[in-house]
Design an enzyme around this catalytic site. Structure first.
Site, PDB file in Angstrom:
ATOM      1  N   GLY A  19     -39.698  34.071 -45.144  1.00  0.00           N
ATOM      2  CA  GLY A  19     -38.982  34.918 -45.133  1.00  0.00           C
ATOM      3  C   GLY A  19     -39.028  36.506 -45.563  1.00  0.00           C
ATOM      4  O   GLY A  19     -38.551  36.909 -46.312  1.00  0.00           O
ATOM      5  N   GLY A  20     -40.439  36.926 -45.308  1.00  0.00           N
ATOM      6  CA  GLY A  20     -40.993  37.112 -45.878  1.00  0.00           C
ATOM      7  C   GLY A  20     -41.393  38.295 -44.775  1.00  0.00           C
ATOM      8  O   GLY A  20     -42.427  39.870 -45.588  1.00  0.00           O
ATOM      9  N   SER A  22     -38.561  40.511 -43.911  1.00  0.00           N
ATOM     10  CA  SER A  22     -37.101  41.259 -43.807  1.00  0.00           C
ATOM     11  C   SER A  22     -36.705  40.869 -45.675  1.00  0.00           C
ATOM     12  O   SER A  22     -36.616  40.178 -46.227  1.00  0.00           O
ATOM     13  CB  SER A  22     -36.259  40.586 -42.759  1.00  0.00           C
ATOM     14  N   ASP A  68     -38.738  28.208 -38.522  1.00  0.00           N
ATOM     15  CA  ASP A  68     -37.147  27.871 -38.639  1.00  0.00           C
ATOM     16  C   ASP A  68     -37.121  27.006 -39.806  1.00  0.00           C
ATOM     17  O   ASP A  68     -37.791  26.223 -39.718  1.00  0.00           O
ATOM     18  CB  ASP A  68     -36.105  27.603 -37.761  1.00  0.00           C
ATOM     19  N   SER A 147     -30.468  32.762 -57.655  1.00  0.00           N
ATOM     20  CA  SER A 147     -29.724  34.081 -57.632  1.00  0.00           C
ATOM     21  C   SER A 147     -28.638  33.865 -58.839  1.00  0.00           C
ATOM     22  O   SER A 147     -28.048  32.573 -59.567  1.00  0.00           O
ATOM     23  CB  SER A 147     -28.685  34.035 -56.380  1.00  0.00           C
ATOM     24  N   TYR A 160     -22.999  28.083 -51.243  1.00  0.00           N
ATOM     25  CA  TYR A 160     -24.279  28.528 -51.592  1.00  0.00           C
ATOM     26  C   TYR A 160     -24.661  28.456 -53.108  1.00  0.00           C
ATOM     27  O   TYR A 160     -25.992  28.312 -53.362  1.00  0.00           O
ATOM     28  CB  TYR A 160     -23.996  30.006 -50.917  1.00  0.00           C
ATOM     29  N   ALA A 163     -26.246  25.475 -54.179  1.00  0.00           N
ATOM     30  CA  ALA A 163     -27.683  24.995 -53.656  1.00  0.00           C
ATOM     31  C   ALA A 163     -28.520  26.255 -55.046  1.00  0.00           C
ATOM     32  O   ALA A 163     -29.020  25.445 -55.305  1.00  0.00           O
ATOM     33  CB  ALA A 163     -28.437  25.990 -52.484  1.00  0.00           C
TER      34      ALA A 163
END
Length: 256
Positions: A19-20, A22, A68, A147, A160, A163
């Site tokens: 995911g580098g 955005s 993906d 997170s 989420y 995870a």
């Protein structure tokens, strides 16, 4: 960023970021390239404009591999491609995630599996793919993005947060297993970072105000403020640190 810290061992390092192109991931790629790292990254959406911007800014182009990450064989192939192009992966940044809001009673098995595939499964198999090369070198750093949402006990996205709690557990287990090989594994747990996606989808006036009231530093956090903590964990500056979760959240959660 203004006058960023320098981490000399990242100059020339082979770094792979999921995911580098955005959000926070784009800030990571930019910050790593500013250190001189050779950055390869994956994401589903086109990143041509971002790569153009990085080339103008740094004089070199990141290696963008459309992928993906829920397709594990494609993810493994992308990592192998990056290692062939840039050398054995020195640093893996497991960043890609999706915090789509949902309630417990609406979750079906397909949604649960989709959420875990993005937010947890890909982290494990990306790490698995880089570990043999790191073990052969006798060094390496894996940084898993978690997170603070699960530490806060937030409602609104239980798949989420599940995870993210598991990412912390995975980080500890990998650190224990591969520490004897000189490989460090840590987690970086951002607070609410106001990427454009967060602003567009979730940042109501009331919600932002309530969250900022919980921070010791009552201001909106920016993606670039996650970069130097990431660089610290990726570099030898944190060489005595592994199995840890570093919260960078403006002072919402505390540890110790």
């Amino acid at each position: 960023m203004t006058d960023p810290a320098r981490f000399p061992d990242l100059d020339g390092a082979s770094v792979f970021v999921t995911g580098g192109g955005s959000g926070i991931g784009a800030a990571f790629s930019d910050g790593l390239m500013a250190q001189g790292a050779k950055v390869a990254f994956v994401q589903r959406s086109d990143a041509g404009d971002f790569c153009d911007e990085m080339e103008r800014r740094h004089g070199t182009r990141p290696l963008f591999l459309p992928c993906d990450i829920t397709d594990i064989s494609a993810l493994q192939a992308a990592i192998a491609h990056a290692a062939k192009a840039h050398g054995t992966i020195d640093v893996l940044v497991n960043n890609a995630a999706n915090d789509k809001r949902h309630s417990t009673l609406e979750v079906d098995e397909a949604f649960w599996d989709w959420s875990q595939a993005i937010n947890l499964k890909a982290y494990f198999f990306a790490a698995q793919a880089v570990l043999p090369g790191m073990r052969e070198m006798g060094r390496g750093s894996i940084v898993n993005l978690s997170s603070i949402s699960y530490m806060m006990g937030n409602a609104g996205y239980p798949a989420y947060t599940a995870a993210n709690g598991a990412i912390t557990a995975l980080t500890r287990s990998l650190a224990r297993e591969f520490g004897p090989d000189g490989i460090r594994v840590n987690a970086l747990a951002p607070g609410w970072v106001f990427t454009q996606k967060q602003i567009d989808l979730w940042a109501t006036e009331e919600g932002v105000a309530a969250h900022l009231a919980r921070q010791c530093l009552p201001r909106m956090l920016k993606p670039e403020e996650m970069v130097e903590p990431l660089l610290f964990l990726a570099s030898q500056a944190s060489r005595a640190m592994t199995g840890q979760t570093l919260a960078v959240d403006g002072g919402v959660v505390v540890s110790g």
